[in-house]
Motif scaffolding. Structure first.
Motif, PDB file in Angstrom:
ATOM      1  N   GLU A   1       4.185  -5.415  -4.855  1.00 51.24           N
ATOM      2  CA  GLU A   1       3.849  -6.045  -3.573  1.00 51.24           C
ATOM      3  C   GLU A   1       5.073  -5.968  -2.669  1.00 51.24           C
ATOM      4  O   GLU A   1       6.120  -6.528  -2.996  1.00 51.24           O
ATOM      5  N   PRO A   2       4.960  -5.276  -1.549  1.00 49.66           N
ATOM      6  CA  PRO A   2       6.146  -5.115  -0.697  1.00 49.66           C
ATOM      7  C   PRO A   2       6.595  -6.433  -0.075  1.00 49.66           C
ATOM      8  O   PRO A   2       5.812  -7.379   0.047  1.00 49.66           O
TER       9      PRO A   2
ATOM     10  N   PRO B   1       4.958   0.399  -2.409  1.00 53.85           N
ATOM     11  CA  PRO B   1       4.890   0.441  -0.946  1.00 53.85           C
ATOM     12  C   PRO B   1       6.079  -0.298  -0.323  1.00 53.85           C
ATOM     13  O   PRO B   1       6.660  -1.189  -0.937  1.00 53.85           O
ATOM     14  N   GLU B   2       6.412   0.109   0.872  1.00 53.04           N
ATOM     15  CA  GLU B   2       7.454  -0.570   1.646  1.00 53.04           C
ATOM     16  C   GLU B   2       6.985  -0.664   3.088  1.00 53.04           C
ATOM     17  O   GLU B   2       6.605   0.346   3.683  1.00 53.04           O
TER      18      GLU B   2
ATOM     19  N   ILE C   1       1.972  -0.421  12.699  1.00 58.50           N
ATOM     20  CA  ILE C   1       2.449  -0.499  11.322  1.00 58.50           C
ATOM     21  C   ILE C   1       3.073   0.833  10.932  1.00 58.50           C
ATOM     22  O   ILE C   1       2.658   1.887  11.412  1.00 58.50           O
ATOM     23  N   ASP C   2       4.074   0.772  10.083  1.00 57.47           N
ATOM     24  CA  ASP C   2       4.654   1.940   9.427  1.00 57.47           C
ATOM     25  C   ASP C   2       4.873   1.537   7.977  1.00 57.47           C
ATOM     26  O   ASP C   2       5.577   0.550   7.706  1.00 57.47           O
ATOM     27  N   ILE C   3       4.260   2.275   7.064  1.00 60.15           N
ATOM     28  CA  ILE C   3       4.319   1.975   5.645  1.00 60.15           C
ATOM     29  C   ILE C   3       4.824   3.209   4.902  1.00 60.15           C
ATOM     30  O   ILE C   3       4.318   4.311   5.124  1.00 60.15           O
ATOM     31  N   LYS C   4       5.791   3.020   4.031  1.00 60.48           N
ATOM     32  CA  LYS C   4       6.211   4.084   3.121  1.00 60.48           C
ATOM     33  C   LYS C   4       5.521   3.812   1.792  1.00 60.48           C
ATOM     34  O   LYS C   4       5.546   2.680   1.300  1.00 60.48           O
ATOM     35  N   LEU C   5       4.909   4.846   1.228  1.00 59.40           N
ATOM     36  CA  LEU C   5       4.150   4.690  -0.009  1.00 59.40           C
ATOM     37  C   LEU C   5       4.617   5.748  -1.001  1.00 59.40           C
ATOM     38  O   LEU C   5       4.536   6.945  -0.714  1.00 59.40           O
ATOM     39  N   SER C   6       5.167   5.303  -2.140  1.00 58.26           N
ATOM     40  CA  SER C   6       5.655   6.223  -3.168  1.00 58.26           C
ATOM     41  C   SER C   6       4.888   5.999  -4.461  1.00 58.26           C
ATOM     42  O   SER C   6       4.631   4.858  -4.852  1.00 58.26           O
ATOM     43  N   VAL C   7       4.544   7.107  -5.126  1.00 59.25           N
ATOM     44  CA  VAL C   7       3.807   7.065  -6.382  1.00 59.25           C
ATOM     45  C   VAL C   7       4.671   7.712  -7.460  1.00 59.25           C
ATOM     46  O   VAL C   7       5.220   8.806  -7.254  1.00 59.25           O
ATOM     47  N   TYR C   8       4.804   7.034  -8.598  1.00 63.46           N
ATOM     48  CA  TYR C   8       5.612   7.495  -9.718  1.00 63.46           C
ATOM     49  C   TYR C   8       4.738   7.600 -10.962  1.00 63.46           C
ATOM     50  O   TYR C   8       3.823   6.805 -11.153  1.00 63.46           O
ATOM     51  N   ASP C   9       5.049   8.553 -11.815  1.00 60.20           N
ATOM     52  CA  ASP C   9       4.316   8.645 -13.077  1.00 60.20           C
ATOM     53  C   ASP C   9       4.930   7.677 -14.094  1.00 60.20           C
ATOM     54  O   ASP C   9       5.898   6.961 -13.783  1.00 60.20           O
ATOM     55  N   GLY C  10       4.385   7.646 -15.317  1.00 63.79           N
ATOM     56  CA  GLY C  10       4.852   6.722 -16.345  1.00 63.79           C
ATOM     57  C   GLY C  10       6.299   6.910 -16.733  1.00 63.79           C
ATOM     58  O   GLY C  10       6.952   5.979 -17.208  1.00 63.79           O
ATOM     59  N   SER C  11       6.841   8.117 -16.507  1.00 59.00           N
ATOM     60  CA  SER C  11       8.253   8.369 -16.818  1.00 59.00           C
ATOM     61  C   SER C  11       9.166   8.012 -15.639  1.00 59.00           C
ATOM     62  O   SER C  11      10.354   8.299 -15.676  1.00 59.00           O
TER      63      SER C  11
END
Length: 169
Positions: A42-43, A101-102, A120-130
């Protein structure tokens, strides 16, 4: 005279819809795997100048959860986490995706009388399990300038987030 009226109609209708943009930072090399669990941070609450918008982080996380819920059965928000480090510590071994998210900009304006749009401006990053970043983007939204009140920045979340998440699968 007809051309003038047509021109005014086109100009007035142009202000009747929100505007969105997306800037891909990291394009995924392959689509995300459906039904892998998703954990969302939660950002921190968004702000504009000295104004802080109390529930903006929660609303952003909820919009992201809704979008990912179309592709995964298990989608969880960790409201105590703001970043990847916290998510990975809270979860431990994980075979899914972390979403971080940021909120970069959150501006709620009285557009109906000022003509200044909500933003609004949102940065959204997705990471894998590693914990490798597999996708990242900047999403922006600007409200229509012709409004009759009741519009808020959170109303700008669903469309760009839904479109981005759909593109990941």
């Amino acid at each position: 005279m007809n051309k003038l009226l047509l021109g005014l109609l086109v100009i007035s209708l142009a202000g009747c819809s929100a505007k969105y943009s997306e800037s891909i930072l990291d394009k995924p090399e392959e689509n995300l795997v459906r039904d892998k669990p998703i954990i969302i941070a939660e950002p921190a609450k968004g702000s504009y100048g000295s104004i802080q918008y109390i529930d903006s982080g929660k609303m952003t996380a909820e919009a992201i959860k809704t979008a990912f819920s179309l592709y995964a059965d298990t989608v969880t928000i960790k409201s105590e986490c703001r970043d990847l480090v916290c998510l990975s510590k809270a979860i431990g071994t994980f075979n899914g995706y972390y979403v971080v998210p940021e909120i970069l900009h959150w501006e709620d304006r009285a557009t109906e009388w000022s003509g200044i749009p909500d933003k609004i401006d949102i940065k959204l990053s997705v990471y894998d399990g590693s914990q490798k970043r597999v996708a990242s983007t900047l999403l922006s939204g600007r409200s229509k300038w012709m409004t009759f009140g009741g519009d808020h920045p959170q109303d700008l979340l669903a469309d760009p987030i839904n479109n981005y998440v759909k593109s990941l699968y």
